[in-house]
Design a protein around this motif. Sequence first.
Motif, PDB file in Angstrom:
ATOM      1  N   SER A 224      56.635  18.095 -47.872  1.00  0.00           N
ATOM      2  CA  SER A 224      56.907  18.848 -48.870  1.00  0.00           C
ATOM      3  C   SER A 224      58.184  18.437 -49.334  1.00  0.00           C
ATOM      4  CB  SER A 224      56.820  20.189 -48.424  1.00  0.00           C
ATOM      5  OG  SER A 224      57.764  20.364 -47.243  1.00  0.00           O
ATOM      6  N   LEU A 225      58.505  19.109 -50.632  1.00  0.00           N
ATOM      7  CA  LEU A 225      59.982  18.804 -51.239  1.00  0.00           C
ATOM      8  C   LEU A 225      60.910  19.689 -50.736  1.00  0.00           C
ATOM      9  CD1 LEU A 225      58.838  18.199 -54.923  1.00  0.00           C
ATOM     10  CD2 LEU A 225      59.251  16.460 -53.478  1.00  0.00           C
ATOM     11  N   PRO A 360      53.630  17.068 -62.656  1.00  0.00           N
ATOM     12  CA  PRO A 360      53.296  15.607 -62.903  1.00  0.00           C
ATOM     13  C   PRO A 360      52.770  15.099 -61.614  1.00  0.00           C
ATOM     14  CG  PRO A 360      55.526  15.778 -62.587  1.00  0.00           C
ATOM     15  CD  PRO A 360      55.220  17.027 -62.760  1.00  0.00           C
ATOM     16  N   ASN A 361      53.239  15.453 -60.472  1.00  0.00           N
ATOM     17  CA  ASN A 361      52.522  15.026 -58.929  1.00  0.00           C
ATOM     18  C   ASN A 361      52.251  16.217 -58.048  1.00  0.00           C
ATOM     19  OD1 ASN A 361      54.959  15.653 -57.414  1.00  0.00           O
ATOM     20  ND2 ASN A 361      55.921  14.298 -59.055  1.00  0.00           N
ATOM     21  N   LEU A 362      51.496  15.724 -57.038  1.00  0.00           N
ATOM     22  CA  LEU A 362      50.999  16.590 -56.180  1.00  0.00           C
ATOM     23  C   LEU A 362      52.215  17.327 -55.243  1.00  0.00           C
ATOM     24  CD1 LEU A 362      48.340  18.060 -54.735  1.00  0.00           C
ATOM     25  CD2 LEU A 362      48.561  15.844 -53.216  1.00  0.00           C
ATOM     26  N   ALA A 363      53.176  16.626 -54.895  1.00  0.00           N
ATOM     27  CA  ALA A 363      54.232  17.287 -54.067  1.00  0.00           C
ATOM     28  C   ALA A 363      55.053  18.219 -54.920  1.00  0.00           C
ATOM     29  CB  ALA A 363      55.295  15.884 -53.816  1.00  0.00           C
ATOM     30  N   GLU A 364      55.248  18.151 -56.111  1.00  0.00           N
ATOM     31  CA  GLU A 364      55.828  19.071 -57.115  1.00  0.00           C
ATOM     32  C   GLU A 364      55.030  20.260 -57.367  1.00  0.00           C
ATOM     33  OE1 GLU A 364      58.240  18.874 -61.502  1.00  0.00           O
ATOM     34  OE2 GLU A 364      57.955  17.241 -60.126  1.00  0.00           O
ATOM     35  N   ARG A 365      53.664  19.739 -57.280  1.00  0.00           N
ATOM     36  CA  ARG A 365      52.702  21.226 -57.826  1.00  0.00           C
ATOM     37  C   ARG A 365      52.686  22.019 -56.493  1.00  0.00           C
ATOM     38  NH1 ARG A 365      46.531  20.366 -57.147  1.00  0.00           N
ATOM     39  NH2 ARG A 365      47.180  20.406 -55.008  1.00  0.00           N
ATOM     40  N   ASP A 366      52.663  21.231 -55.520  1.00  0.00           N
ATOM     41  CA  ASP A 366      52.565  22.165 -54.110  1.00  0.00           C
ATOM     42  C   ASP A 366      53.948  23.032 -53.929  1.00  0.00           C
ATOM     43  OD1 ASP A 366      50.246  21.230 -53.287  1.00  0.00           O
ATOM     44  OD2 ASP A 366      50.728  19.615 -52.054  1.00  0.00           O
ATOM     45  N   HIS A 367      55.165  22.211 -54.253  1.00  0.00           N
ATOM     46  CA  HIS A 367      56.297  22.994 -54.121  1.00  0.00           C
ATOM     47  C   HIS A 367      56.350  24.463 -55.026  1.00  0.00           C
ATOM     48  CE1 HIS A 367      60.549  23.663 -53.874  1.00  0.00           C
ATOM     49  NE2 HIS A 367      60.632  23.577 -54.950  1.00  0.00           N
ATOM     50  N   LEU A 368      55.931  23.911 -56.259  1.00  0.00           N
ATOM     51  CA  LEU A 368      56.186  25.294 -57.186  1.00  0.00           C
ATOM     52  C   LEU A 368      54.903  26.307 -56.844  1.00  0.00           C
ATOM     53  CD1 LEU A 368      56.372  22.844 -60.477  1.00  0.00           C
ATOM     54  CD2 LEU A 368      58.031  24.727 -59.382  1.00  0.00           C
ATOM     55  N   THR A 369      53.936  25.940 -56.341  1.00  0.00           N
ATOM     56  CA  THR A 369      53.012  26.938 -55.917  1.00  0.00           C
ATOM     57  C   THR A 369      53.432  27.765 -54.720  1.00  0.00           C
ATOM     58  OG1 THR A 369      50.972  25.523 -56.600  1.00  0.00           O
ATOM     59  CG2 THR A 369      50.742  27.086 -55.166  1.00  0.00           C
ATOM     60  N   ARG A 370      54.064  27.215 -53.674  1.00  0.00           N
ATOM     61  CA  ARG A 370      54.766  28.029 -52.752  1.00  0.00           C
ATOM     62  C   ARG A 370      55.846  28.791 -53.352  1.00  0.00           C
ATOM     63  NH1 ARG A 370      53.871  23.283 -49.845  1.00  0.00           N
ATOM     64  NH2 ARG A 370      55.981  22.211 -50.574  1.00  0.00           N
ATOM     65  N   GLN A 371      56.424  28.230 -54.301  1.00  0.00           N
ATOM     66  CA  GLN A 371      57.511  29.253 -55.024  1.00  0.00           C
ATOM     67  C   GLN A 371      57.189  30.567 -55.381  1.00  0.00           C
ATOM     68  OE1 GLN A 371      60.108  27.952 -53.314  1.00  0.00           O
ATOM     69  NE2 GLN A 371      61.723  27.922 -54.938  1.00  0.00           N
ATOM     70  N   ALA A 372      55.792  30.160 -56.188  1.00  0.00           N
ATOM     71  CA  ALA A 372      55.157  31.439 -56.771  1.00  0.00           C
ATOM     72  C   ALA A 372      54.808  32.422 -55.885  1.00  0.00           C
ATOM     73  CB  ALA A 372      53.991  31.053 -57.713  1.00  0.00           C
ATOM     74  N   ALA A 373      54.051  31.907 -54.624  1.00  0.00           N
ATOM     75  CA  ALA A 373      53.451  32.775 -53.534  1.00  0.00           C
ATOM     76  C   ALA A 373      54.628  33.417 -52.748  1.00  0.00           C
ATOM     77  CB  ALA A 373      52.764  31.714 -52.499  1.00  0.00           C
ATOM     78  N   ARG A 374      55.846  32.908 -52.549  1.00  0.00           N
ATOM     79  CA  ARG A 374      56.929  33.536 -52.115  1.00  0.00           C
ATOM     80  C   ARG A 374      57.505  34.582 -52.882  1.00  0.00           C
ATOM     81  NH1 ARG A 374      62.108  32.925 -53.285  1.00  0.00           N
ATOM     82  NH2 ARG A 374      61.807  31.041 -54.650  1.00  0.00           N
ATOM     83  N   LEU A 375      57.498  34.553 -53.962  1.00  0.00           N
ATOM     84  CA  LEU A 375      58.005  35.595 -54.785  1.00  0.00           C
ATOM     85  C   LEU A 375      56.873  36.812 -54.896  1.00  0.00           C
ATOM     86  CD1 LEU A 375      59.959  34.135 -58.017  1.00  0.00           C
ATOM     87  CD2 LEU A 375      60.821  34.811 -55.617  1.00  0.00           C
TER      88      LEU A 375
END
Length: 381
Positions: A224-225, A360-375
């Motif tokens: 993960s990023l 643009p890539n899977l790693a970035e998508r997963d990182h942003l998804t986790r950020q949304a879930a955290r909030l």
Amino acid sequence: MDELLLRSLTPAVLGILVRRGADFAAAEDAVQDALVEAVRVWPAGPPQDPKGWLITVAWRRYLDATRADTARRRREDLVEEQPPPGPAPAVDDTLRLYFLCAHPSLTPSSAVALTLRAVGGLTTRQIARAYLVPEATMAQRISRAKRTVSGVRLDRPGDVATVLRVLYLVFNEGYSGDVDLAAEAVRLTRQLAAVIDHPEVAGLLALMLLHHARRATRTAPDGSLVPLAEQDRRRWDTRSIAEGVEILQAALARDRLGEYQAQAAVAALHADAATAEETDWVQIVEWYDELALLTDSPVVRLNRAVAVGEADGPRAGLAVLAGLDDSLPRHAAVAAYLHERDGDLATAARLYAEAARRAPNLAERDHLTRQAARLNVRRRR
């Protein structure tokens, strides 16, 4: 087997064949054959003069191919003029090869592939693996590129900016397959800096070293990023940082500012901060102002909005962001970050989810998804 030595000798050997009159495409094939032969026989008995050995074998392979070619009759004179054995000439055609491989008639992807083969000494298979495409596809791409530049005469100074753009593209590919393209880009840029005295070449080398110094901390063990503010700065490569800063300072002292020097200055300010909180964001904003004047790039203006948000507060950053096109890549991610810092968690969560869909890539998508879930979890508490 010293693979790095082979790669470093490749442009000199290719340049000598071309200087002797060989067609670029045929000469490049011959050099690749010589490299394969070196990998096969050198472990059993390395030659005293590796460069001379490669030149001899590559020239013979070129002559063999020439004799078998349908145009043999037109090249008979060249075949009979094989130079006598002796020390390899000290002429360095590396710079000429850089400009040839970065010719404006080539697409960026073709220029990158040709540079990696002709100057970098990588095989087609290695390049294909690095770019995650079939070997046959990469072979076709390289063959088309070689045909395009075969008849090109470099009788005018080359475009340094185009060469640097190609090297920057290589660096940004990072690591994939069995070839570390970021490290390869650093090596090639060092090589270029050794044969051309230009502040932007030094600026790009400094930029690469400063970014590469943080590489080990950019991802967690699970892949993960890790955002810059959360990276373990104790693990940054201080030797690379010191070298990058020294190279940058020497380039800036020449008072010929370019975009790579300005980018490197931003990277140096990040590297200089012992903690994220100690980052000199005011200076970073000033460097982004310089970059915006040099490039008028919307991506630079997007990054400047982040810097303004850190220097003057999130609302100031959002005000800058409001003047930019919201279709820009990562615009939603920047907006999400600034809204979160401003305390608007609902808007930030929505924007993080939107940014994840555009990632643009899977790693970035997963990182942003986790950020949304955290909030969203924080909002429900």
